[in-house]
Structure formats: C-alpha cells, structure tokens
Design a protein around this motif. Structure first.
Motif, short mmCIF file in Angstrom:
data_model
loop_
_atom_site.label_atom_id
_atom_site.label_comp_id
_atom_site.label_asym_id
_atom_site.label_seq_id
_atom_site.Cartn_x
_atom_site.Cartn_y
_atom_site.Cartn_z
N LEU A 122 0.85 -1.18 0.00
CA LEU A 122 0.00 0.00 0.00
C LEU A 122 0.89 1.24 0.00
O LEU A 122 1.83 1.35 0.78
N ARG A 158 -3.06 6.28 1.35
CA ARG A 158 -4.38 6.00 1.91
C ARG A 158 -5.04 7.31 2.33
O ARG A 158 -4.40 8.17 2.94
N THR A 208 -8.94 9.04 3.87
CA THR A 208 -10.25 8.81 4.47
C THR A 208 -11.07 10.07 4.35
O THR A 208 -10.58 11.17 4.61
N ARG A 244 -7.54 3.31 -0.90
CA ARG A 244 -6.19 2.74 -0.82
C ARG A 244 -5.60 2.71 -2.23
O ARG A 244 -6.20 2.13 -3.13
#
Length: 390
Positions: A242, A245, A247, A258
């Motif tokens: 990953l 990221r 939110t 992601r």
C-alpha cells in the motif's frame, strides 16, 4: 503586474473592508471587442466589449438572467457606467438578449478562456517540475433547449483545485464528447498540464494528442477498454505494498481509498503509459452500516520521478472535485432552472458563470454566494478584478 490572480486580487478577501484602487475595464473591453459582433453595423448604439463587460460585472454580483443583467445596468452608478464604456444609458433586456442569442459561442469562450488562463494558478508540485491538473468533463444546461429540443450540452476543460474553466465547447449530446476532445484542448498550452478524464475519453488517439501537445494524461480505465482493463487487473497488485491512503466523510458515508502504483513495461495496450494505478474504495453507509468495495484502475504518462503516489491520488480526487463547480452553477446561479433559451444565450451565460466562479475561487472565496453579495455591493472590486489583461 503579478501573474497570479491570488496575488493581484488578495485585497478582495472577506476580512478586508477597504476598497481596492479604482480601475476601469478598457483592457478587458478591448479583448471582448475581438469577439465577432453578430449585429448589423447600422444602428449599433453600444460597443460589444462594453455590453459583454456589463454582463460579466452583473454575473459577478449574482445576476442569473438577462433581465437581471439589464436591471443591474439601469441601477448602476454613473462612475460604473463610464468605467464600462457607456456614455449615458445602459442597454435594455431586449438588446442584451438579442446579442447573447446570436454570439459566436466558440469565439467568446476562446477570448475569455485565453484571458483567464494567463492568470490561473493550480499547481501540483513535484521536484523539478510544476504540474497543473486539467479536468475534461461535460455538463448539460437542463433548462435550455436547442433547435432539436435537447438541452445544451457543454464540454469543458477545468483547472482542478481552482475550478477555473479555460476552454469550453458545445456539443450535440453527451455521446458526442469523444470527437470534441481534441478541439477542446487545441487552444490550450498543455506543457506542464496533466489532463484527467473519465473512462469514455480513455482513447488511444486522445492520449497521443495530449502527448504530442507536450502534456501528460491520467485516465480512468473501465469497460470501454476491455483488453487494457484485463491487463491492469492481472498486474501483481497483491505483491505491491500500500502506497497511499485517504479517508473522507460526507453524504452520509465514510470512504477509505487505498492506492497502489505500478510501473508498467512496454507492451501495455495504451500509448505512452508509464504507470498503472489501482484504487480500492471502501464505502460505509453511516446509517445502515452497509459496506461497498470497488476497484478502480487508471493509467498515466507521468513517470515515478514526475508524480508519486500522493500526487497521483491528489490528481484523481481533484478531477472529481470539479463536480463542485457544476453544483455551484446549479445552486447559487440556478443554471438548470434558467429559462434563458434563445440561440447561444444559454452557452454565453454559462461562460460568464464559469468566469465569475473561477475568479472568485482564485481570489480566495470559499462561499460563492457570499462572494456574489460582496461584488454586488462593491462594484469597484468587480471592475478591479476584471482589469487583469495586459
């Protein structure tokens, strides 16, 4: 004069009460005078540059219709009239409506787009290069009608964060977006630009056009490019860690994104593609708890040293933030409810809304309704804002 709208117009922010220095619109009027005048020479009472400048100042103050523009002119001060180039009276609704309904829409968009594009700032910075995101997206003006009875559909090229439209073309319908892509971008200097677009514009010819013009692209890949999508899905995403990221919450849901990026070798079914992107979106309905997970793929001509995962994520998210411009045009300016229908008038009004919103955003306003109230009561600020061309 500063090349940045934000620097040049910082005195218009909400926390500043003193007016900006007096300014006139002679320079802008000269640019607008270059728009082909559809009126007969005999009987012309007003210069086309003055008429269009009046429309722009009125729209900055929140005018939603041709009638509102004429009413604004009638109630304007002698100083503003002189600034706009009127010796005595201002035009009535019929005069303005006839002009806007017969204008060459492409010429008007080109003149305003080129003028505004010189001052627009929308950087995505990466060491050694400054990139600017440019979203290609369309919008229907639902209250309008063409000769065929359909709503006017406009395809626009919009700078990401500043929501500034620097090119626009009218097309017959959403299905005609693809052939309008190249003409839309032809008048823009694409050097340092990253063109973003949804899946219908993920076309090999589009990618080659952008690269040939000196730009970069970042394009979504969906079912219209089946072989390419199949290739992207087969990349070793599980082995790639990953890399970014985010939110976000809003509209009653929580979304986690992601992002993974993979450098692709020659052989990918798309010209000039250097990096492939996978974004997994996990959306949770905050009321019901229902979870939806989707995978989105994209390709870009940007190399890893030009744009890393965080910059690519920003470009992707900012492409969809352009929808906020459509929302403002519909809610604050009532575009979809507008009854302006004659000829090219719906497109001309949309062009003026684009200009007003773009200038307000770059000046620092986050609330466009509040900005319109400000410029309605302080017309000297509106004229100062429009006196930017050199």
């Amino acid at each position: 004069m500063s090349s940045s709208l934000i620097d040049a117009l910082s005195c218009h922010r909400e926390d500043v009460d003193s007016p900006c220095p007096p300014a006139d619109l002679r320079t802008l009027a000269q640019i607008l005078d270059e728009v082909p005048d559809p009126r007969r020479v005999q009987g012309r009472r007003y210069r086309i540059g003055s008429l269009l400048a009046l429309c722009l100042v009125a729209v900055l103050g929140g005018a939603k219709s041709v009638t509102a523009i004429a009413r604004f002119g009638t109630g304007s001060s002698p100083e503003l009239r002189e600034c706009l180039g009127f010796t005595s009276t201002t035009p009535n609704t019929t005069t303005l409506g006839r002009l806007l309904g017969r204008l060459n829409g492409d010429a008007l968009d080109d003149a305003i787009g080129a003028w505004l594009g010189r001052y627009a700032t929308d950087p995505v910075e990466e060491p050694g290069e400054t990139l600017r995101g440019l979203a290609v997206d369309g919008k229907a003006v639902r209250g309008s009608r063409t000769g065929a009875g359909r709503a006017v559909y406009l395809l626009a090229a919009t700078l990401h964060a500043s929501q500034t439209v620097i090119s626009q073309r009218q097309i017959q319908a959403k299905s005609n977006e693809i052939p309008a892509f190249a003409p839309l971008l032809d008048r823009i200097d694409l050097r340092g630009m990253v063109v973003t677009a949804d899946a219908p514009h993920t076309q090999r010819a589009h990618a080659q056009h952008v690269i040939a013009a000196g730009g970069h692209y970042l394009l979504a890949v969906k079912g219209n490019q089946k072989k390419l999508r199949k290739q992207l899905k087969k990349l070793p995403w599980r082995e790639i860690p990953l890399q970014f990221r985010t939110t976000a919450t809003g509209h009653g849901r929580r979304e986690v994104r992601r992002l993974k990026v993979c450098t692709v070798q020659p052989g990918l079914f798309f010209p000039h593609a250097v990096q492939a992107i996978e974004i997994k979106r996990r959306r949770t309905n905050r009321r019901t708890g229902a979870v939806q997970t989707t995978a989105v793929y994209a390709v870009t001509s940007l190399a890893p040293d030009q744009a890393g995962p965080s910059q690519l994520s920003e470009l992707i998210q900012n492409h969809w933030s352009v929808e906020a411009l459509h929302h403002v045009r519909d809610v604050t300016y009532g575009e979809d409810a507008s009854r302006v229908r004659t000829g090219t008038a719906p497109r001309a009004m949309a062009t003026m809304r684009n200009l007003a919103i773009g200038l307000m955003r770059q000046t620092g306003w986050t609330n466009i309704a509040a900005a319109a109230d400000h410029y309605r009561s302080r017309s000297e600020h509106a004229t100062a804002m429009l006196n930017l061309a050199i």
